[in-house]
Design an enzyme around this catalytic site. Structure first.
Site, PDB file in Angstrom:
ATOM      1  N   ASP A  31       0.423  -0.969   0.118  1.00 57.05           N
ATOM      2  CA  ASP A  31       0.172  -0.018  -0.105  1.00 57.05           C
ATOM      3  C   ASP A  31       1.068   1.276  -0.399  1.00 57.05           C
ATOM      4  OD1 ASP A  31      -2.076   1.905   0.445  1.00 57.05           O
ATOM      5  OD2 ASP A  31      -3.320   0.230   1.464  1.00 57.05           O
ATOM      6  N   ASN A  35      -4.782   6.992   0.664  1.00 53.36           N
ATOM      7  CA  ASN A  35      -6.324   7.284   1.525  1.00 53.36           C
ATOM      8  C   ASN A  35      -5.623   6.297   2.358  1.00 53.36           C
ATOM      9  OD1 ASN A  35      -7.719   8.180   1.130  1.00 53.36           O
ATOM     10  ND2 ASN A  35      -9.164   6.332   0.576  1.00 53.36           N
ATOM     11  N   SER A 124     -17.013  -3.432  -9.582  1.00 54.81           N
ATOM     12  CA  SER A 124     -17.681  -2.275  -8.856  1.00 54.81           C
ATOM     13  C   SER A 124     -19.076  -2.622  -9.916  1.00 54.81           C
ATOM     14  CB  SER A 124     -16.934  -0.804  -8.789  1.00 54.81           C
ATOM     15  OG  SER A 124     -18.461  -0.099  -8.510  1.00 54.81           O
ATOM     16  N   ALA A 125     -20.214  -2.313  -8.787  1.00 58.60           N
ATOM     17  CA  ALA A 125     -21.237  -1.826  -9.612  1.00 58.60           C
ATOM     18  C   ALA A 125     -21.621  -0.823 -10.771  1.00 58.60           C
ATOM     19  CB  ALA A 125     -22.646  -2.042  -8.570  1.00 58.60           C
ATOM     20  N   TYR A 148     -14.245   6.939 -13.161  1.00 56.89           N
ATOM     21  CA  TYR A 148     -13.449   5.726 -12.063  1.00 56.89           C
ATOM     22  C   TYR A 148     -14.124   4.553 -12.426  1.00 56.89           C
ATOM     23  CZ  TYR A 148     -14.469   3.004  -8.347  1.00 56.89           C
ATOM     24  OH  TYR A 148     -14.300   1.934  -7.564  1.00 56.89           O
ATOM     25  N   LYS A 152     -12.504   1.002 -13.930  1.00 59.49           N
ATOM     26  CA  LYS A 152     -12.999   0.084 -14.363  1.00 59.49           C
ATOM     27  C   LYS A 152     -13.104  -1.129 -14.729  1.00 59.49           C
ATOM     28  CE  LYS A 152     -13.149   0.141  -9.398  1.00 59.49           C
ATOM     29  NZ  LYS A 152     -11.634  -0.585  -8.337  1.00 59.49           N
ATOM     30  N   PHE A 177     -21.116  -4.322  -4.395  1.00 60.73           N
ATOM     31  CA  PHE A 177     -22.888  -3.083  -4.882  1.00 60.73           C
ATOM     32  C   PHE A 177     -21.872  -1.843  -3.514  1.00 60.73           C
ATOM     33  CE2 PHE A 177     -25.715  -4.157  -8.460  1.00 60.73           C
ATOM     34  CZ  PHE A 177     -24.879  -5.393  -8.444  1.00 60.73           C
ATOM     35  N   ASN A 197     -18.436  11.073   0.559  1.00 53.12           N
ATOM     36  CA  ASN A 197     -19.345  11.384  -0.195  1.00 53.12           C
ATOM     37  C   ASN A 197     -20.578  10.467  -0.066  1.00 53.12           C
ATOM     38  OD1 ASN A 197     -18.111  13.147  -2.042  1.00 53.12           O
ATOM     39  ND2 ASN A 197     -16.328  11.904  -2.773  1.00 53.12           N
ATOM     40  N   ASN A 198     -20.479   9.421   0.486  1.00 53.18           N
ATOM     41  CA  ASN A 198     -21.151   7.918   0.052  1.00 53.18           C
ATOM     42  C   ASN A 198     -21.805   7.715   1.564  1.00 53.18           C
ATOM     43  OD1 ASN A 198     -18.506   6.091  -0.314  1.00 53.18           O
ATOM     44  ND2 ASN A 198     -20.647   6.145  -2.222  1.00 53.18           N
ATOM     45  N   ARG A 291     -28.666  14.449  -6.578  1.00 49.37           N
ATOM     46  CA  ARG A 291     -26.852  14.608  -6.491  1.00 49.37           C
ATOM     47  C   ARG A 291     -26.791  14.144  -8.590  1.00 49.37           C
ATOM     48  NH1 ARG A 291     -23.055  10.983  -3.703  1.00 49.37           N
ATOM     49  NH2 ARG A 291     -23.829   9.600  -4.630  1.00 49.37           N
TER      50      ARG A 291
HETATM   51  P1  NAD Z   1      -9.883   2.371   0.251  1.00 46.78           P
HETATM   52  O1  NAD Z   1      -9.492   4.006  -0.643  1.00 46.78           O
HETATM   53  O2  NAD Z   1      -9.764   2.350   1.915  1.00 46.78           O
HETATM   54  O3  NAD Z   1      -8.349   1.389  -0.153  1.00 46.78           O
HETATM   55  C1  NAD Z   1      -7.366   1.652  -1.383  1.00 46.78           C
HETATM   56  C2  NAD Z   1      -6.175   1.518  -1.299  1.00 46.78           C
HETATM   57  O4  NAD Z   1      -5.371   1.556  -2.142  1.00 46.78           O
HETATM   58  C3  NAD Z   1      -5.803   2.822   0.488  1.00 46.78           C
HETATM   59  O5  NAD Z   1      -4.776   1.915   1.218  1.00 46.78           O
HETATM   60  C4  NAD Z   1      -4.447   3.419  -0.757  1.00 46.78           C
HETATM   61  O6  NAD Z   1      -3.332   4.217   0.403  1.00 46.78           O
HETATM   62  C5  NAD Z   1      -4.142   2.228  -1.249  1.00 46.78           C
HETATM   63  N1  NAD Z   1      -4.075   2.924  -2.848  1.00 46.78           N
HETATM   64  C6  NAD Z   1      -4.436   3.676  -3.559  1.00 46.78           C
HETATM   65  N2  NAD Z   1      -3.828   4.052  -5.294  1.00 46.78           N
HETATM   66  C7  NAD Z   1      -2.494   3.314  -4.742  1.00 46.78           C
HETATM   67  C8  NAD Z   1      -1.109   2.556  -5.769  1.00 46.78           C
HETATM   68  N3  NAD Z   1      -1.240   3.699  -6.683  1.00 46.78           N
HETATM   69  N4  NAD Z   1      -0.156   2.343  -4.739  1.00 46.78           N
HETATM   70  C9  NAD Z   1      -0.630   1.006  -3.881  1.00 46.78           C
HETATM   71  N5  NAD Z   1      -1.785   1.831  -3.201  1.00 46.78           N
HETATM   72  C10 NAD Z   1      -2.298   2.030  -3.518  1.00 46.78           C
HETATM   73  O7  NAD Z   1     -10.657   1.690  -0.439  1.00 46.78           O
HETATM   74  P2  NAD Z   1     -12.094   1.068  -0.364  1.00 46.78           P
HETATM   75  O8  NAD Z   1     -12.895   0.717   0.206  1.00 46.78           O
HETATM   76  O9  NAD Z   1     -10.952  -0.046   0.189  1.00 46.78           O
HETATM   77  O10 NAD Z   1     -11.796   0.641  -1.350  1.00 46.78           O
HETATM   78  C11 NAD Z   1     -10.896  -0.461  -2.741  1.00 46.78           C
HETATM   79  C12 NAD Z   1     -11.781  -0.851  -4.428  1.00 46.78           C
HETATM   80  O11 NAD Z   1     -12.700  -1.287  -4.214  1.00 46.78           O
HETATM   81  C13 NAD Z   1     -10.881  -0.585  -4.776  1.00 46.78           C
HETATM   82  O12 NAD Z   1     -10.174  -0.362  -5.900  1.00 46.78           O
HETATM   83  C14 NAD Z   1     -11.961   0.369  -4.799  1.00 46.78           C
HETATM   84  O13 NAD Z   1     -12.301   1.215  -6.528  1.00 46.78           O
HETATM   85  C15 NAD Z   1     -12.997  -0.936  -5.311  1.00 46.78           C
HETATM   86  N6  NAD Z   1     -14.336  -0.911  -4.871  1.00 46.78           N
HETATM   87  C16 NAD Z   1     -15.134   0.567  -3.791  1.00 46.78           C
HETATM   88  C17 NAD Z   1     -15.951   0.428  -3.204  1.00 46.78           C
HETATM   89  C18 NAD Z   1     -16.351   1.193  -2.351  1.00 46.78           C
HETATM   90  O14 NAD Z   1     -17.297   1.660  -2.182  1.00 46.78           O
HETATM   91  N7  NAD Z   1     -15.675   1.170  -1.037  1.00 46.78           N
HETATM   92  C19 NAD Z   1     -17.405   0.123  -4.055  1.00 46.78           C
HETATM   93  C20 NAD Z   1     -16.361  -0.982  -5.675  1.00 46.78           C
HETATM   94  C21 NAD Z   1     -15.098  -0.817  -5.932  1.00 46.78           C
HETATM   95  C1  WQD Z   2     -26.152   6.226  -1.867  1.00 46.18           C
HETATM   96  C2  WQD Z   2     -27.732   6.669  -2.228  1.00 46.18           C
HETATM   97  C3  WQD Z   2     -27.433   8.964  -3.404  1.00 46.18           C
HETATM   98  C4  WQD Z   2     -25.443  10.692  -0.085  1.00 46.18           C
HETATM   99  C5  WQD Z   2     -20.819   4.884  -4.939  1.00 46.18           C
HETATM  100  C6  WQD Z   2     -20.361   5.482  -6.128  1.00 46.18           C
HETATM  101  C7  WQD Z   2     -19.992   3.803  -6.992  1.00 46.18           C
HETATM  102  C8  WQD Z   2     -19.044   2.870  -5.871  1.00 46.18           C
HETATM  103  C9  WQD Z   2     -20.374   3.266  -4.178  1.00 46.18           C
HETATM  104  C10 WQD Z   2     -17.242   2.302  -6.039  1.00 46.18           C
HETATM  105  C11 WQD Z   2     -28.360   7.403  -3.056  1.00 46.18           C
HETATM  106  C12 WQD Z   2     -27.938   9.075  -1.408  1.00 46.18           C
HETATM  107  C13 WQD Z   2     -25.650   9.459  -0.565  1.00 46.18           C
HETATM  108  C14 WQD Z   2     -25.773  11.529   0.764  1.00 46.18           C
HETATM  109  C15 WQD Z   2     -27.535  11.015   0.147  1.00 46.18           C
HETATM  110  N1  WQD Z   2     -18.459   3.156  -5.277  1.00 46.18           N
HETATM  111  N2  WQD Z   2     -26.610   9.840  -0.410  1.00 46.18           N
HETATM  112  N3  WQD Z   2     -26.738  11.402   0.883  1.00 46.18           N
HETATM  113  O1  WQD Z   2     -23.263   6.192  -5.700  1.00 46.18           O
HETATM  114  O2  WQD Z   2     -24.439   4.361  -4.535  1.00 46.18           O
HETATM  115  O3  WQD Z   2     -22.068   4.560  -4.897  1.00 46.18           O
HETATM  116  O4  WQD Z   2     -19.966   4.300  -3.553  1.00 46.18           O
HETATM  117  O5  WQD Z   2     -17.095   2.156  -6.995  1.00 46.18           O
HETATM  118  O6  WQD Z   2     -19.178   3.845  -7.707  1.00 46.18           O
HETATM  119  O7  WQD Z   2     -21.440   6.300  -6.793  1.00 46.18           O
HETATM  120  O8  WQD Z   2     -23.327   5.343  -3.570  1.00 46.18           O
HETATM  121  O9  WQD Z   2     -23.450   6.266  -0.330  1.00 46.18           O
HETATM  122  O10 WQD Z   2     -22.911   8.066  -2.115  1.00 46.18           O
HETATM  123  O11 WQD Z   2     -25.264   6.685  -2.134  1.00 46.18           O
HETATM  124  O12 WQD Z   2     -29.080  11.025   0.093  1.00 46.18           O
HETATM  125  O13 WQD Z   2     -25.151  12.624   1.516  1.00 46.18           O
HETATM  126  O14 WQD Z   2     -27.683   7.797  -1.169  1.00 46.18           O
HETATM  127  O15 WQD Z   2     -28.081   9.751  -3.552  1.00 46.18           O
HETATM  128  O16 WQD Z   2     -29.150   7.468  -3.304  1.00 46.18           O
HETATM  129  P1  WQD Z   2     -23.517   5.465  -4.767  1.00 46.18           P
HETATM  130  P2  WQD Z   2     -23.508   6.667  -1.801  1.00 46.18           P
END
Ligand code: NAD
Ligand code: WQD
Length: 337
Positions: A31, A35, A124-125, A148, A152, A177, A197-198, A291
């Site tokens: 890592d 982040n 990712s979904a 983003y 993927k 998801f 943001n989530n 949004r």
């Molecule tokens: P996160 O940011 O907590 O974890 C990602 C990790 O990768 C971090 O520790 C960061 O420091 C490290 N990293 C980033 N760029 C790097 C690089 N160039 N070299 C080495 N390390 C690096 O995110 P997460 O939520 O744990 O997500 C993990 C994976 O799952 C990501 O690829 C993300 O796109 C994917 N994903 C996340 C979600 C979500 O909502 N959390 C949903 C679908 C897919």
């Molecule tokens: C969930 C619901 C918002 C914030 C995102 C990425 C997606 C994936 C997961 C990585 C939605 C609503 C949100 C707030 C709200 N990441 N909302 N108030 O948008 O489904 O997915 O994270 O792969 O790529 O786009 O997740 O948690 O942002 O939103 O009402 O302050 O909550 O409109 O309906 P999302 P989210």
């Protein structure tokens, strides 16, 4: 198995490292902590009662990756490292393509060189764009709504092309998801930098007083209560899906995608109500506008995960909120002291 986990200190990575250790695998994390912080891995070791080898390094550095793979002969890789903020990806597309696409390309090249052809990848979904119907299964058409999502999609294509170019690759493209929640100990969890943001981290940070109220972004969707519906999945269930995928990689012919969700949708209002129950006090919220770019509703058909991985989500929305809250309450500023 000797497993390299890239992004092992991150949110999903740290929970997966813990479950891999518990399942008896030998785990190394790589890592760059862009982040995350090494503190998450220190706590993982504490919870597992076992050490984790942790490298600070970047998947964008090809020579470093080559040396790492040639020196260690990993049997499989779980690849989380990458950037994931949709809005940031719109502002900095090249930075996202470099980290996510170039980083993965380097990783695959180093794997190929060292004859390691078993990979579990974090897709990712988001690759489904705005779904035409729910539940979404793996045959749904793919599209990208932002850089983003495009990263993927491109990585999935690279994996499919690579697997088609030579035999022997076993690649699981896990399409998550909406991951939420935390380990039930409350010691590890999601630690977003800046304002999240989530929805779930925003709701929980509001409950500890870091924000005045939650904005309900859109109340006029064609959903039962008018708010957006998503398939929230407990991060420990998600981590266990990675253990299952790793242990069944030989059933993956080339690169195959599998949805990782619960199969159930929850609305924004349902999430806030479940969070209020977990927290035990009101969480202020205000109705707001939609949004841009959000889908009204997205939930998974997780049947393939059950058939192929023998995996099913076990934790419900109440458990997701209770565990996320335990982490947030015990660590109001995340891993920062
Ligand atoms: P996160 O940011 O907590 O974890 C990602 C990790 O990768 C971090 O520790 C960061 O420091 C490290 N990293 C980033 N760029 C790097 C690089 N160039 N070299 C080495 N390390 C690096 O995110 P997460 O939520 O744990 O997500 C993990 C994976 O799952 C990501 O690829 C993300 O796109 C994917 N994903 C996340 C979600 C979500 O909502 N959390 C949903 C679908 C897919
Ligand atoms: C969930 C619901 C918002 C914030 C995102 C990425 C997606 C994936 C997961 C990585 C939605 C609503 C949100 C707030 C709200 N990441 N909302 N108030 O948008 O489904 O997915 O994270 O792969 O790529 O786009 O997740 O948690 O942002 O939103 O009402 O302050 O909550 O409109 O309906 P999302 P989210």
């Amino acid at each position: 198995m000797r497993v390299l986990v890239t992004g092992g200190a991150g949110y999903i990575g740290s929970h997966t490292v813990l479950e891999l250790l518990k399942a008896g695998h030998e785990v190394t994390s790589l890592d760059n902590y862009s982040n995350s912080s090494p503190e998450s891995l220190r706590r993982v070791c504490e919870l597992a009662g076992k050490p984790v080898k942790a490298w600070e390094g970047d998947v964008r550095f090809q020579a470093f990756l080559r040396d790492l793979f040639m020196g260690n002969r990993y049997e499989a890789v779980v690849h989380f490292a990458g950037l994931k903020a949709v809005g940031e990806s719109v502002a900095m597309p090249l930075h996202y393509f470099e980290n996510n696409i170039c980083g993965t390309n380097n990783l695959l090249a180093a794997m190929q060189l060292s004859d390691c052809r078993r990979l579990v990848f974090s897709s990712s979904a988001t690759v489904y764009g705005v779904p035409r119907k729910n539940p979404v299964d793996e045959s749904h058409p793919l599209s990208a709504a932002n850089p983003y999502g495009r990263s993927k999609l491109v990585i999935e294509d690279i994996c499919r092309d690579l697997a088609a170019s030579e035999p022997g690759w076993n690649i699981a493209l896990l399409r998550y998801f909406n991951p939420v929640g935390a380990h039930e100990s409350g010691r590890i969890g999601e630690d977003p930098r800046g304002v999240p943001n989530n929805l779930m981290p925003y709701v929980m940070q509001t409950a500890v007083g870091r924000h005045p109220f939650v904005k309900v972004m859109g109340t006029d969707y064609n959903t039962p209560d008018g708010t957006g519906v998503r398939d929230y999945i407990h991060v420990v269930d998600l981590a266990l899906a990675h253990v299952a995928a790793l242990e069944r990689l030989s059933d993956f012919r080339g690169a195959e995608a599998v949805n990782i969700g619960t199969g159930k949708g929850a609305s924004v209002r349902e999430v806030i109500a479940a969070a209020v129950k977990a927290v035990g006090k009101p969480i202020p919220s205000q109705d707001s506008t939609r949004r841009a770019g959000d889908a009204p509703a997205v939930w998974a058909d997780p049947a393939l995960a059950h058939r192929k991985l023998g995996w099913k989500a076990a934790r419900d929305l109440d458990a997701m909120c209770a565990d996320h809250w335990r982490w947030q309450k015990g660590n109001p500023e995340g891993y920062r002291p």
